[in-house]
Write an enzyme that holds these catalytic residues in place. Structure first.
Site, PDB file in Angstrom:
ATOM      1  N   CYS A  46     -34.039 -27.022 -10.154  1.00 28.14           N
ATOM      2  CA  CYS A  46     -33.492 -26.009  -9.233  1.00 28.14           C
ATOM      3  C   CYS A  46     -32.561 -25.049  -9.973  1.00 28.14           C
ATOM      4  O   CYS A  46     -31.399 -25.390 -10.241  1.00 28.14           O
ATOM      5  CB  CYS A  46     -32.760 -26.707  -8.089  1.00 28.14           C
ATOM      6  SG  CYS A  46     -31.991 -25.559  -6.927  1.00 28.14           S
TER       7      CYS A  46
ATOM      8  N   CYS B 156     -29.458 -24.015  -8.012  1.00 29.12           N
ATOM      9  CA  CYS B 156     -28.425 -25.054  -7.954  1.00 29.12           C
ATOM     10  C   CYS B 156     -27.694 -25.172  -9.283  1.00 29.12           C
ATOM     11  O   CYS B 156     -26.478 -25.307  -9.326  1.00 29.12           O
ATOM     12  CB  CYS B 156     -29.039 -26.430  -7.650  1.00 29.12           C
ATOM     13  SG  CYS B 156     -30.188 -26.433  -6.285  1.00 29.12           S
ATOM     14  N   ASP B 157     -28.417 -25.154 -10.387  1.00 33.14           N
ATOM     15  CA  ASP B 157     -27.847 -25.570 -11.675  1.00 33.14           C
ATOM     16  C   ASP B 157     -27.760 -24.471 -12.722  1.00 33.14           C
ATOM     17  O   ASP B 157     -27.148 -24.690 -13.778  1.00 33.14           O
ATOM     18  CB  ASP B 157     -28.676 -26.743 -12.241  1.00 33.14           C
ATOM     19  CG  ASP B 157     -28.613 -27.958 -11.324  1.00 33.14           C
ATOM     20  OD1 ASP B 157     -27.581 -28.132 -10.654  1.00 33.14           O
ATOM     21  OD2 ASP B 157     -29.586 -28.722 -11.287  1.00 33.14           O
TER      22      ASP B 157
HETATM   23  C1  LIG Z   1     -31.070 -32.741  -8.354  1.00 33.24           C
HETATM   24  C2  LIG Z   1     -30.881 -31.771  -7.207  1.00 33.24           C
HETATM   25  C3  LIG Z   1     -29.758 -30.983  -7.176  1.00 33.24           C
HETATM   26  C4  LIG Z   1     -29.557 -30.092  -6.109  1.00 33.24           C
HETATM   27  N1  LIG Z   1     -28.424 -29.346  -6.090  1.00 33.24           N
HETATM   28  C5  LIG Z   1     -28.182 -28.531  -5.043  1.00 33.24           C
HETATM   29  C6  LIG Z   1     -26.987 -27.777  -4.975  1.00 33.24           C
HETATM   30  O1  LIG Z   1     -26.135 -27.833  -5.875  1.00 33.24           O
HETATM   31  N2  LIG Z   1     -26.805 -26.989  -3.883  1.00 33.24           N
HETATM   32  C7  LIG Z   1     -27.723 -26.881  -2.873  1.00 33.24           C
HETATM   33  O2  LIG Z   1     -27.490 -26.167  -1.906  1.00 33.24           O
HETATM   34  N3  LIG Z   1     -28.885 -27.571  -2.935  1.00 33.24           N
HETATM   35  C8  LIG Z   1     -29.137 -28.390  -3.985  1.00 33.24           C
HETATM   36  N4  LIG Z   1     -30.322 -29.077  -4.053  1.00 33.24           N
HETATM   37  C9  LIG Z   1     -31.307 -28.873  -2.988  1.00 33.24           C
HETATM   38  C10 LIG Z   1     -30.893 -29.687  -1.738  1.00 33.24           C
HETATM   39  O3  LIG Z   1     -30.658 -31.008  -2.135  1.00 33.24           O
HETATM   40  C11 LIG Z   1     -31.992 -29.628  -0.691  1.00 33.24           C
HETATM   41  O4  LIG Z   1     -32.275 -28.282  -0.358  1.00 33.24           O
HETATM   42  C12 LIG Z   1     -31.537 -30.355   0.578  1.00 33.24           C
HETATM   43  O5  LIG Z   1     -31.161 -31.682   0.272  1.00 33.24           O
HETATM   44  C13 LIG Z   1     -32.653 -30.377   1.619  1.00 33.24           C
HETATM   45  O6  LIG Z   1     -32.197 -31.087   2.700  1.00 33.24           O
HETATM   46  P1  LIG Z   1     -33.162 -31.745   3.779  1.00 33.24           P
HETATM   47  O7  LIG Z   1     -32.259 -32.194   4.869  1.00 33.24           O
HETATM   48  O8  LIG Z   1     -34.252 -30.826   4.103  1.00 33.24           O
HETATM   49  O9  LIG Z   1     -33.839 -32.998   3.109  1.00 33.24           O
HETATM   50  P2  LIG Z   1     -33.613 -33.979   1.903  1.00 33.24           P
HETATM   51  O10 LIG Z   1     -32.260 -33.868   1.296  1.00 33.24           O
HETATM   52  O11 LIG Z   1     -34.808 -33.813   1.042  1.00 33.24           O
HETATM   53  O12 LIG Z   1     -33.672 -35.382   2.640  1.00 33.24           O
HETATM   54  C14 LIG Z   1     -34.861 -35.850   3.187  1.00 33.24           C
HETATM   55  C15 LIG Z   1     -34.545 -37.123   3.931  1.00 33.24           C
HETATM   56  O13 LIG Z   1     -35.697 -37.552   4.640  1.00 33.24           O
HETATM   57  C16 LIG Z   1     -35.815 -38.953   4.508  1.00 33.24           C
HETATM   58  N5  LIG Z   1     -37.197 -39.317   4.783  1.00 33.24           N
HETATM   59  C17 LIG Z   1     -38.342 -38.923   4.148  1.00 33.24           C
HETATM   60  N6  LIG Z   1     -39.414 -39.504   4.713  1.00 33.24           N
HETATM   61  C18 LIG Z   1     -38.938 -40.276   5.738  1.00 33.24           C
HETATM   62  C19 LIG Z   1     -39.543 -41.131   6.703  1.00 33.24           C
HETATM   63  N7  LIG Z   1     -40.858 -41.321   6.735  1.00 33.24           N
HETATM   64  N8  LIG Z   1     -38.740 -41.767   7.601  1.00 33.24           N
HETATM   65  C20 LIG Z   1     -37.395 -41.565   7.603  1.00 33.24           C
HETATM   66  N9  LIG Z   1     -36.774 -40.759   6.717  1.00 33.24           N
HETATM   67  C21 LIG Z   1     -37.536 -40.137   5.791  1.00 33.24           C
HETATM   68  C22 LIG Z   1     -35.323 -39.249   3.109  1.00 33.24           C
HETATM   69  O14 LIG Z   1     -34.952 -40.603   2.964  1.00 33.24           O
HETATM   70  C23 LIG Z   1     -34.135 -38.292   3.051  1.00 33.24           C
HETATM   71  O15 LIG Z   1     -33.003 -38.896   3.633  1.00 33.24           O
HETATM   72  C24 LIG Z   1     -30.542 -29.977  -5.089  1.00 33.24           C
HETATM   73  C25 LIG Z   1     -31.694 -30.770  -5.141  1.00 33.24           C
HETATM   74  C26 LIG Z   1     -31.865 -31.666  -6.174  1.00 33.24           C
HETATM   75  C27 LIG Z   1     -33.088 -32.538  -6.209  1.00 33.24           C
END
Ligand SMILES: Cc1cc2nc3c(=O)[nH]c(=O)nc-3n(C[C@H](O)[C@H](O)[C@H](O)COP(=O)(O)OP(=O)(O)OC[C@H]3O[C@@H](n4cnc5c(N)ncnc54)[C@H](O)[C@@H]3O)c2cc1C
Length: 313
Positions: A138, A141-142
């Site tokens: 990302c 992000c980084d």
């Molecule tokens: C290494 C890294 C660094 C990042 N740094 C940043 C940053 O500095 N700033 C920023 O804004 N964004 C950052 N991001 C991006 C950010 O993390 C994502 O945009 C954000 O987390 C997305 O949120 P979300 O709620 O859509 O899902 P996610 O965070 O992807 O969470 C998905 C959830 O769904 C759950 N899940 C999946 N399938 C199932 C199922 N069948 N049943 C129940 N639960 C399930 C998982 O367990 C998880 O809890 C980073 C991403 C990564 C990988």
């Protein structure tokens, strides 16, 4: 036995899931949230989060997600550390949706899907070894951590071209590794790459390893797949930009997905093609993919769910 039909079930515990929970709980929907296998979501795999509003000194990803969970629980969100394994969605307005966590059956009037997406990696052991030490998926992000330094971007599609041009504004030099002899990106994106002087594109080159001291990236080890010649590129950051996989396998055939597997939502809302089923966060967003946009769409989903329930009465 009488079914216990919940007002709102939230699937996923990233920023979108917990934000949806905060809003749904405060609207008295008594949400129950299923965390899945990664409680807290993607941010639990990172260290510093410097761009989420409200944390002037930054915060670690795991701490931020604990804060979001505590806030959701303060308003009586019930958190289940379980995975949803199967769904049977109703197509009727006011119908009951059925979800399964293994053998457990869950019934709900509304479902908010916030299962996120997973960045694809090449599968090298070194990607894991140096994750957090210079390997990232990302640039938004980084990228900031590599100001004035040299980085590699791996990939040939629109994501890779966008990451490379974004990084080129911050870093000294970007080396793009493209496996074939051409990009997969759109013509417009390719032009942007070609017109950026501090991007060097190496066609027919693949990343095969990473070297460095104390788990911090110092060199990318690459191979020319035509000549099999190996070489190294001195860099501090390696951005893998080969795409993301939305976590939608259990929803296939139940709900409308786009050609890449993302859940389709109505423009400007979290509504899916099914009444009472809403989607938020990265599972429906292949463009922004940020914690704050995920949280914003989680808020939208809870408000859409509340409105849907209100209109049933
Ligand atoms: C290494 C890294 C660094 C990042 N740094 C940043 C940053 O500095 N700033 C920023 O804004 N964004 C950052 N991001 C991006 C950010 O993390 C994502 O945009 C954000 O987390 C997305 O949120 P979300 O709620 O859509 O899902 P996610 O965070 O992807 O969470 C998905 C959830 O769904 C759950 N899940 C999946 N399938 C199932 C199922 N069948 N049943 C129940 N639960 C399930 C998982 O367990 C998880 O809890 C980073 C991403 C990564 C990988």
């Amino acid at each position: 036995m009488e079914q216990n039909i919940l007002d709102c079930v939230i699937v996923g515990s990233g920023p979108s899931g917990f934000t949806a929970a905060i809003y749904a709980a405060r609207a008295d929907l008594k949400p129950e949230l299923y965390t899945g296998l990664e409680p807290g979501g993607q941010l639990t795999t990172t260290t510093e989060v410097d761009n989420f509003p409200g944390y002037p000194a930054g915060i670690t990803g795991p701490e931020m997600m604990m804060d979001l969970q505590k806030q959701a629980e303060r308003f009586d969100t019930k958190v289940h550390y379980e995975m949803i394994t199967k769904v049977e969605f109703s197509k009727e307005v006011g119908g009951t949706h059925k979800l399964y966590a293994g053998n457990k059956e869950i019934f709900a009037k509304t479902v908010i899907i916030s299962t996120g997406a997973t960045a694809k990696y090449l599968g090298l052991d070194d990607e894991k070894k140096y994750n957090g030490g210079g390997v990232s998926a990302c640039a938004t992000c980084d990228g900031f951590f590599y100001r004035g330094k040299d980085v590699v971007v791996v990939g040939a599609g629109d994501t890779a071209a966008e990451e490379a041009t974004y990084l080129a504004k911050l870093v000294n030099k970007v080396t793009m590794l493209v496996r074939k002899d051409e990009f997969r990106a759109s013509k417009a994106m390719v032009h942007r790459v070609q017109n950026t002087p501090n991007i060097e594109v190496k066609f027919h080159h693949e990343l095969i390893g990473i070297e460095g001291e104390n788990n911090l990236v110092e060199r990318a080890v690459v191979i020319n797949n035509q000549t099999q010649e190996k070489s190294t590129v001195d860099v501090h950051g390696i951005f893998i930009a080969i795409g993301h996989k939305p976590n939608t396998d259990i929803f296939k055939g139940q709900i409308d997905l786009d050609e890449n597997g993302y859940i389709e939502t109505e423009k400007g809302s979290s509504r899916t093609n099914l009444p009472g089923v809403f989607a938020a966060g990265d599972v429906q967003d292949h463009i922004y993919r940020q914690a704050i946009t995920a949280a914003g769409s989680g808020c939208m989903a809870a408000m859409d769910a509340e409105k849907y329930l209100a209109e049933l009465h």
